[in-house]
Write an enzyme that holds these catalytic residues in place. Structure first.
Site, PDB file in Angstrom:
ATOM      1  N   ASP A   8      -3.692 -11.271  -9.175  1.00 30.13           N
ATOM      2  CA  ASP A   8      -2.284 -11.070  -8.835  1.00 30.13           C
ATOM      3  C   ASP A   8      -1.462 -11.327 -10.101  1.00 30.13           C
ATOM      4  O   ASP A   8      -1.973 -11.891 -11.085  1.00 30.13           O
ATOM      5  CB  ASP A   8      -1.928 -12.063  -7.722  1.00 30.13           C
ATOM      6  N   GLY A  43       2.414  -6.771  -6.188  1.00 34.17           N
ATOM      7  CA  GLY A  43       3.431  -6.165  -5.349  1.00 34.17           C
ATOM      8  C   GLY A  43       4.441  -5.390  -6.169  1.00 34.17           C
ATOM      9  O   GLY A  43       5.259  -4.639  -5.635  1.00 34.17           O
TER      10      GLY A  43
END
Length: 289
Positions: A8, A43
């Site tokens: 991430d 994201g």
């Protein structure tokens, strides 16, 4: 043995300055030199992710917008999982019923109808990932996001949903009011074909059910002929959980949510302490032949 490492970005690969530390960079390059595939899963949109990785001199495949888009090292789109226009309109209507703020991510960019609320949303995400950083530093980073053109101001989202040349990837929802977030979440539960996650204390992320980090990672590994059992995945928040369920070696950051720590078999240091580098070094020392 570990054949792939997926990380991430916010709260994981990036430190409190929203940068890849020198230690993290060196560990990633060492892993790549040993033949280990390195992948970023975020994201963020591709443009938001790319400029940070480019500054660090890291070239890799990127799972963007929680899995709605996957790009190879050359920046070419190799997979997309968008939200159909009819679904996008239904999601927007549900969110508008609650009066909550949201942004829309598409394959052409990220859009907001409210500049100041857009700033607040990014402040929330950055603060969640780096609770010890001053508000001044966080706001400066948030404003840079706008100044570098990574988010565009529009008058009406409706034009996006009616534009057949754009594919809607994600809704990023934000509110300081817990009850408003709860109300929005309840309305979203009534809509089929979507996945709702979170990357901050006051936000929700809405994607197609086929656009999750875990779904995208599983497909990418299969395309590359790599085993999920020999994969390592690192993260800190709820939108990382799906990819951790895919990887044989899930690693929680020291700053991760308790739910992430409880699920993961392994834990490393925080993103401010080069946790990614330490997790990679440990994996390389013990598991790579």
């Amino acid at each position: 043995m570990i054949t792939s490492i997926t990380s991430d970005m916010d709260g994981t690969l990036l430190n409190e300055h929203q940068e890849v530390s020198e230690a993290n960079k060196k560990a990633i390059l060492d892993a790549q030199n040993q033949g280990v595939e390195f992948i970023v899963a975020t994201g963020r949109s591709y443009e938001e992710a790319r400029y940070v990785l480019k500054d660090a001199g890291i070239s890799c495949d990127i799972i963007c917008v929680n899995g709605a888009e996957v790009r190879n090292k050359d920046g070419e789109i190799i997979h997309q999982a968008g939200i159909p226009s009819a679904h996008a309109k239904e999601i927007a209507a549900a969110l508008n019923d609650t009066g909550i703020y949201f942004e829309v991510y598409t394959d052409k960019g990220t859009y907001t109808e409210n500049y100041e609320m857009g700033i607040e949303l990014i402040v929330d995400i950055f603060t969640t990932a780096n609770p010890g950083v001053t508000e001044t530093q966080v706001r400066q980073a948030a404003r840079e996001r706008f100044e570098k053109g990574h988010i565009k101001l529009v008058e009406d989202y409706g034009a996006l949903f009616n534009d057949e040349s754009q594919l809607v990837y994600k809704f990023l929802v934000f509110s300081f009011e817990a009850e408003q977030l709860k109300a929005a979440n309840e309305k979203l539960k009534a809509i089929d074909g979507i996945a709702v996650s979170s990357s901050g204390k006051e936000n929700l992320e809405v994607n197609s059910i086929d656009a999750q980090k875990g779904v995208a990672l599983q497909k990418l590994l299969k395309d590359k002929g790599l085993s999920p059992e020999q994969a390592m995945a690192m993260g800190d928040n709820l939108n990382d959980l799906s990819m951790m369920k895919v990887a044989g070696r899930p690693v929680a950051m020291g700053n991760a949510l308790d739910e992430i720590k409880e699920f993961c078999t392994f834990q490393t240091a925080s993103n401010r302490e080069d946790g990614v580098a330490k997790a990679i070094r440990e994996a390389l020392q013990t598991l790579v032949k």
